[in-house]
Design a protein around this motif. Structure first.
Motif, mmCIF file in Angstrom:
data_model
loop_
_atom_site.group_PDB
_atom_site.id
_atom_site.type_symbol
_atom_site.label_atom_id
_atom_site.label_comp_id
_atom_site.label_asym_id
_atom_site.label_seq_id
_atom_site.Cartn_x
_atom_site.Cartn_y
_atom_site.Cartn_z
ATOM 1 N N VAL B 161 0.886 -1.165 0.000
ATOM 2 C CA VAL B 161 0.000 0.000 0.000
ATOM 3 C C VAL B 161 0.918 1.207 0.000
ATOM 4 O O VAL B 161 1.580 1.486 1.004
ATOM 5 C CB VAL B 161 -0.900 0.036 1.257
ATOM 6 N N THR B 164 4.359 1.014 1.807
ATOM 7 C CA THR B 164 4.360 0.042 2.888
ATOM 8 C C THR B 164 4.014 -1.366 2.395
ATOM 9 O O THR B 164 2.967 -1.565 1.788
ATOM 10 C CB THR B 164 3.337 0.449 3.972
ATOM 11 N N PHE B 166 3.059 -5.417 2.986
ATOM 12 C CA PHE B 166 2.397 -6.259 3.997
ATOM 13 C C PHE B 166 2.351 -7.701 3.527
ATOM 14 O O PHE B 166 2.435 -7.972 2.328
ATOM 15 C CB PHE B 166 1.000 -5.720 4.329
ATOM 16 N N LYS B 177 -6.669 -9.196 6.016
ATOM 17 C CA LYS B 177 -5.788 -8.224 5.348
ATOM 18 C C LYS B 177 -6.121 -8.072 3.871
ATOM 19 O O LYS B 177 -6.208 -6.947 3.368
ATOM 20 C CB LYS B 177 -4.317 -8.649 5.502
ATOM 21 N N ASP B 181 -7.599 -4.855 1.744
ATOM 22 C CA ASP B 181 -6.847 -4.366 0.575
ATOM 23 C C ASP B 181 -7.779 -4.226 -0.635
ATOM 24 O O ASP B 181 -7.709 -3.239 -1.373
ATOM 25 C CB ASP B 181 -5.708 -5.355 0.262
#
Lengths: 206, 296
Positions: B161, B164, B166, B177, B181
């Motif tokens: 993102v 960042t 993940f 998650k 997203d």
């Protein structure tokens, strides 16, 4: 709420800011995926030669689009058999699919705006600054309501693209929209995406 | 076996022109949460005015009348071929009456058939033999804008993102998650506020089919497994924290509801599939019990 008539002047366009609700009145055309691809290939990049009535349609569109507006819309139309066309349902379609084409179409025709939903990306935002032009956001799914502001269907080109993809020339009265991308480089969509990304990063860290 | 063409036509009319009560109610609750004068509140006001007007005028709530998806449950002895013929006839007639937009485009020639009848796959019809003597036909109209926002993640998944990175692993924490997203990536493109249909497992095909099927029940239907029910509620809450709002204008309601279902999977595969349903969540059911015909 300001009431703006089409064709729109540069002065009016430059006075519009992100977040302003307004109404549009005048003549515009519908155009979505097939139309944008056809305009780019046939008349702007010229990778394809005009065929059939292409050239006549292009000449007819030029004066409507100069200072004008394209509506990203695939309507439900009644009266197809009798050619007494009437818009029954006509909300906006998702605009981002026209991102590869929109800025070039705006520049080529001196278009003052497009109406759609969901917003568009950096290339179109830059196009809005260069032309100048703006992005008008209509409410997605509000099809019956918006069809009521279409007072007259003046004609149709390229019906062979199918009803949703054809170029419908329409007269609208008090068509409700909100400016979400302006000619000064501001985009509501960009700012909402940025703030939601910040929240998402925090949530993903949990 | 009776001819149900007219009843199916009426099912299509009701589905396209009148939003289910539970969805309309949820939209009203969402409106009340937005600040007076905000763009999001304005969007909800327009949406609700349009819903009322469409019902009154018997015209489509949305001009994208979507992919027609039929789920038929019939008693033993009913001919599926016969029913299929009736469904196709009713759909062509509904298109002629402007309840539906001609939406079947040949992907190779780009030609629109003009009557909503494409190949064998359009409309999509799922048949199942039920145990009772009741026949039910459920119809869902799924618009293209929201369909384009659907997503499938093969887990483990490494995402990003902005700057960042993940990681999503093979457990419910990983499911959470990737669903968040997907909502972030959809922004307002799928006509937010949306309803999320999520399937965990399956193969790529069954994952997408189930992620749509799970959207058939009314808003607030919770998975009987408390772990999944908790995740459903958590995801709706967290998706709303993203602040994307109605139409992506920014606002308090981005998602109206989340449904999750689990499927069998291969040891090698772990898919999370998300179908995004727009606010114009059009679904209706026709039930035939003897001579009695009801629409819900």
């Amino acid at each position: 709420m300001r009431a703006i008539t089409i064709p729109i002047t540069d002065e009016t366009i430059l006075s519009l800011k992100v977040g302003e609700p307004l109404t549009l009145t005048g003549v515009m055309i519908t155009g979505r995926d097939v139309v944008h691809k056809w305009l780019i290939e046939t008349f702007i990049k010229k990778t394809r030669a005009p065929q059939g009535e292409d050239q006549q349609v292009y000449e007819a569109l030029k004066p409507i689009l100069a200072g004008g507006v394209i509506y990203h819309c695939g309507p439900v139309v009644s009266g197809l058999d009798s050619k007494q066309y009437k818009f029954v349902a006509a909300g906006p379609t998702t605009s981002i699919r026209e991102e590869p084409y929109q800025a070039d179409v705006m520049k080529h025709f001196n278009l003052k705006g497009v109406i759609g939903k969901g917003g568009m990306g950096p290339k179109t935002l830059k196009g809005c600054q260069d032309v100048p032009a703006v992005y008008f956001h209509a409410i997605g799914g509000a099809a019956t309501l918006i069809a009521q502001s279409v007072t007259n269907v003046l004609g149709v080109y390229k019906l062979e693209f199918g009803v949703p993809e054809a170029i419908w020339v329409i007269e609208v009265k008090d068509f409700p929209v909100v400016v979400t991308m302006d000619a000064h480089g501001q985009s509501l969509h960009e700012s909402v995406e940025k703030s939601s990304a910040g929240v998402l990063v925090d949530l993903l860290a949990k | 076996m009776r001819d149900l063409t007219n009843e199916i036509l009426e099912l299509i009319r009701r589905t396209s022109t009148d939003l289910p009560t539970d969805v309309e109610k949820q939209l009203r609750l969402a409106l009340e949460k937005e600040d007076p004068g905000s763009a999001a509140r304005g969007a909800f006001e327009t949406i609700l005015r349009n819903v009322e007007l469409s019902r009154k005028n018997s015209t489509p709530v949305c001009q994208d009348t979507g992919t027609p998806i039929f789920y038929v449950k019939s008693p033993a002895g009913w001919s599926t071929q016969y029913l299929k013929h009736q469904i196709r006839s009713a759909l062509a007639e509904a298109t002629r009456k402007s309840y539906m937009r001609p939406n079947a485009v040949d992907a190779i020639t780009d030609k629109n058939s003009g009557n909503n009848l494409g190949g064998d796959d359009f409309p999509y019809i799922h048949f199942e033999e039920g145990e009772s003597d009741e026949l039910s036909i459920e119809l869902m109209l799924k618009g293209g804008g929201s369909e384009n926002c659907g997503a499938q993640y093969s887990i483990p998944y490494s995402g990003r993102v902005g700057e960042t990175a993940f990681q999503a692993g093979r457990d419910l924490a990983g499911v959470r998650k990737v669903v968040l997203d997907a909502v972030y990536r959809a922004q307002g493109q799928g006509c937010a506020p949306g309803i999320l249909g999520v399937s965990i497992g399956g193969d790529r095909g069954s994952g997408y089919v189930k992620s749509k099927e799970v959207l058939l029940g009314p808003i607030g239907t919770r998975n009987p497994d408390p772990k999944l029910a908790d995740l459903e509620e958590r995801l709706t809450g967290e998706a709303n924290q993203l602040g994307i709002g109605a139409m992506g204008f920014g606002g308090k309601t981005t998602v109206l509801d989340t449904r999750i279902t689990g499927l069998s999977r291969l040891p090698a595969s772990y898919f999370v599939t998300i179908s995004y349903m727009c606010w114009a969540c059009r679904r209706r059911t026709l039930t035939v019990r003897g001579d009695e015909v009801t629409y819900q």
